[in-house]
Design an enzyme around this catalytic site. Structure first.
Site, mmCIF file in Angstrom:
data_model
loop_
_atom_site.group_PDB
_atom_site.id
_atom_site.type_symbol
_atom_site.label_atom_id
_atom_site.label_comp_id
_atom_site.label_asym_id
_atom_site.label_seq_id
_atom_site.Cartn_x
_atom_site.Cartn_y
_atom_site.Cartn_z
ATOM 1 C CB SER A 22 -0.961 -0.006 1.178
ATOM 2 O OG SER A 22 -0.317 -0.424 2.331
ATOM 3 C CG MET A 23 2.048 3.612 -2.719
ATOM 4 S SD MET A 23 1.957 4.363 -4.341
ATOM 5 C CE MET A 23 3.454 5.304 -4.335
ATOM 6 C CB CYS A 24 -0.652 5.845 3.103
ATOM 7 S SG CYS A 24 -1.708 6.914 4.063
ATOM 8 C CG LEU A 25 3.109 9.637 -0.570
ATOM 9 C CD1 LEU A 25 4.583 9.994 -0.610
ATOM 10 C CD2 LEU A 25 2.907 8.240 -1.089
ATOM 11 N NE ARG A 68 -1.472 12.102 5.424
ATOM 12 C CZ ARG A 68 -0.565 13.075 5.446
ATOM 13 N NH1 ARG A 68 0.586 12.923 4.879
ATOM 14 N NH2 ARG A 68 -0.842 14.197 6.062
#
Lengths: 517, 153
Positions: free
Chosen positions: B88-91, B95
């Site tokens: 996963s990616m969260c930036l 967000r």
């Protein structure tokens, strides 16, 4: 464990408490407290109230507020500042929240550089214009839902980021309901930092979301203010105000009592932990939580079989070990194979060697520090456990007393001494529990002896009272006077102990074997 | 999912097709339009050059009021992609507090592309990889390339 000691929250006049309240941006003006309490725990011993000073060294001043009072006070502050700045109330609210309700700073900054502060609060230019309204715009396509119906209502704040009403509504309700945001909801426009004000919000969302919005706003108000804190008890609605700052927490343990009966520390929101300061409590809880002590015990008491690595506790006897699992025979001292020990059956040669001595010292040291910890931990845990048991017994007793009331016609008030005794027990055990965590970190000096005496006295008083609860029901009525006496005595011992520890903490007379900061 | 949201996803798909970021290919299934499969080539000149990565973009029910969810189906050695089976990616845009409803998937695709060219170690999900990226770029490059060879060929 919570000690529901609402019985001893004597209602005092608020005058003196309000008087020496902290003078910074304060809630006191114009806001009558829900109830102001003093930690005067003497309870039934009313005659003592005249002799003893009403304020103890371990007391802090505080006030309890209901959400309505906080709301009303917020509104009043907004109104006041609004008239000073000449900004409408909804914009003033945003400005105040932006500066965390520091109205002096807001007024200063507003007077100095109006544009800057409006910009940084997300208000852009002056918000003092026509009220927000819905519009139909020809040729409009909503950038969120791609709807281009010319008849749809649209909305934009001053920033002119226009979206259809449905999307705007959906955006706001997602923010408020799902994400719990209120004070800092920004315009949905890409990259726009303008904050959605309450008037725009009123225009767009329904009643239920408005209510939620207000609740969240009040919550951020309390969270924003250093001298306000929510009562952490489940479902409690009150907030408490106290002037104790974070930096004071090394000298003071600010236990406050909420209207709901919950005693907690204003510094860290944990249950009342007097006399131990917050920093020690944190360390202690961490220590108890960590399995490191269990590991310590294992390392002090056990060794591994050199062949199969089973953990072995030596439970006496000579050094000639036989592993129960793999039948390996070895020497407990040098861990070597037993057959190589020849004829020196009960004496390992390596015992006297340097490496052996060092190993022994390390083991002894580890064991000693463990035993010290266990000494305090066992007593700490014991009081926690006993408090629970006391409560259980009390609840059982209470049931029987209710039965007794109906059969013998004793009045409700006549059995209240049991209630008082139980409350006092809970409270004293809570204090005692933390005296042990406190003592664990205490370095020995002149003051510790008095502390230990106080601790011993309180403990004795508590155990005496606790014992009475175990008496059969039919005897309890006859023990009423004795029980009342013992209850009063416990309470008194607790006050003496806490007074002493709080005073020494304030004047820095305690030395700790860990660093508090 | 509302018809408005579906309409929007369709429209966004059209936009993505017209203006696909370099090296990307989108597999769109009209029966299941809330899950996009993206095939992406590692950008030339980056540590991921020569690799082929499979990504999944999932649109939540509240889309576009909540951001889409990006996950790497192909393992990748990157400070901003979680090193687990989720990838996963969260930036940035992804967000929830940064995402604004008018933001588009195509911007998300560009963000991913840019992050492969230049990782953002200051907002990392894998601190140890971020640290290596900052302190020992050589080692990082070696590892990233290694993973490309192992997982992304």
């Amino acid at each position: 464990m919570d000690s529901d000691d609402d019985f001893n929250s004597s209602q005092m006049s608020d005058e003196d408490i309000m008087g020496d309240q902290d003078s910074d941006v304060s809630v006191e003006d114009g806001l009558p407290p829900a109830q102001s309490m003093d930690q005067d725990d003497v309870g039934f011993e009313s005659q003592d109230k005249d002799i003893m000073p009403s304020k103890h060294a371990f007391d802090v001043d505080f006030t309890v507020y209901s959400p309505q009072q906080i709301q009303a006070y917020q509104d009043k502050q907004i109104e006041d500042v609004s008239s000073i700045l000449g900004q409408p109330p909804e914009a003033t609210a945003i400005l105040l929240r932006h500066l965390r309700w520091n109205k002096e700073r807001l007024i200063d900054q507003y007077m100095e550089k109006t544009e800057d502060i409006l910009e940084s609060a997300g208000l852009g230019e002056t918000a003092q214009t026509h009220p927000p309204r819905l519009e139909k715009v020809a040729g409009f396509v909503c950038d969120i839902c791609c709807e281009d119906d010319a008849n749809q209502d649209t909305f934009a704040m001053k920033c002119e980021h226009r979206f259809c009403v449905d999307c705007y509504k959906q955006y706001l309700s997602t923010k408020i309901k799902d994400e719990g945001e209120a004070a800092r909801i920004r315009c949905p426009g890409d990259g726009c930092n303008r904050v959605v004000d309450s008037k725009s919000l009123d225009l767009l969302v329904g009643e239920d979301i408005k209510d939620r919005y207000q609740v969240l706003l009040t919550r951020t108000y309390v969270d924003d203010k250093e001298n306000l804190r929510w009562c952490p008890a489940p479902n409690c609605i009150y907030a408490l105000q106290c002037g104790v700052k974070d930096k004071d927490l090394l000298q003071i343990v600010p236990t406050v009592h909420c209207e709901c009966g919950h005693d907690f520390c204003f510094g860290c929101s944990l249950n009342d932990h007097q006399p131990a300061p917050c920093a020690l409590v944190k360390k202690w809880l961490k220590k108890c939580e960590d399995d490191s002590e269990t590991a310590n015990w294992i390392s002090a008491n056990t060794k591994e079989c050199p062949k199969c690595n089973s953990t072995i506790e030596k439970n006496g006897g000579c050094n000639h070990m036989t592993c129960r699992k793999c039948r390996n025979e070895f020497c407990w001292m040098c861990m070597g194979v037993w057959s190589e020990h020849g004829t020196s059956w009960y004496n390992c040669n390596r015992f006297e060697e340097k490496s052996g001595t060092e190993a022994r010292d390390a083991q002894a040291k580890s064991r000693q520090s463990l035993e010290r910890y266990l000494h305090y931990y066992n007593r700490y845990a014991n009081h926690e456990q006993s408090a629970k048991l006391d409560k259980d017994i009390y609840l059982k007793t209470e049931k029987k007393m209710t039965a007794l009331q109906t059969t013998t016609g004793m009045s409700w008030i006549e059995v209240q001494f049991l209630d008082a005794a139980s409350q006092a027990l809970q409270q004293c055990r809570q204090t005692l529990k933390w005296t042990y965590a406190f003592a664990y970190y205490l370095a020995r000096n002149n003051a510790t002896e008095i502390f230990e005496d106080n601790q011993k006295d309180l403990e004795m008083a508590v155990e005496n009272l606790s014992e009475m609860f175990e008496k059969p029901i039919d005897q309890l009525q006859g023990l009423k006077v004795e029980m009342l006496d013992k209850t009063a005595y416990c309470t008194k011992r607790r006050i003496i102990l806490l007074d002493d520890t709080a005073e020494n903490l304030k004047s820095g007379n305690w030395e700790f074997n860990v660093s508090l900061s | 999912m509302s018809t408005g949201a579906k309409k929007r996803i369709m429209k966004e798909y059209g936009e993505c097709m017209a203006d696909t970021p370099p090296g990307m290919k989108i597999n769109f299934d009209e029966q299941n339009m809330t899950e996009w499969e993206v095939l992406m080539d590692g950008p030339d000149g980056s540590s991921y050059a020569g690799g082929h990565f499979k990504l999944k973009i999932t649109f939540p029910n509240e889309y576009p009021f909540k951001p889409p969810v990006v996950s790497f189906k192909t393992k990748i050695y990157h400070p901003n992609v979680s090193n687990d089976d989720k990838g996963s990616m969260c930036l940035g845009l992804l967000r929830p507090d940064e995402w604004k409803p008018p933001n588009k998937v195509v911007a998300v695709l560009r963000l991913i592309h840019n992050l492969l060219v230049e990782p953002n170690p200051d907002d990392s999900i894998e601190p140890s990889i971020a640290n290596e990226y900052k302190e020992n770029r050589k080692e990082f490059d070696k590892n990233a390339k290694d993973w490309v060879k192992r997982y992304a060929k």
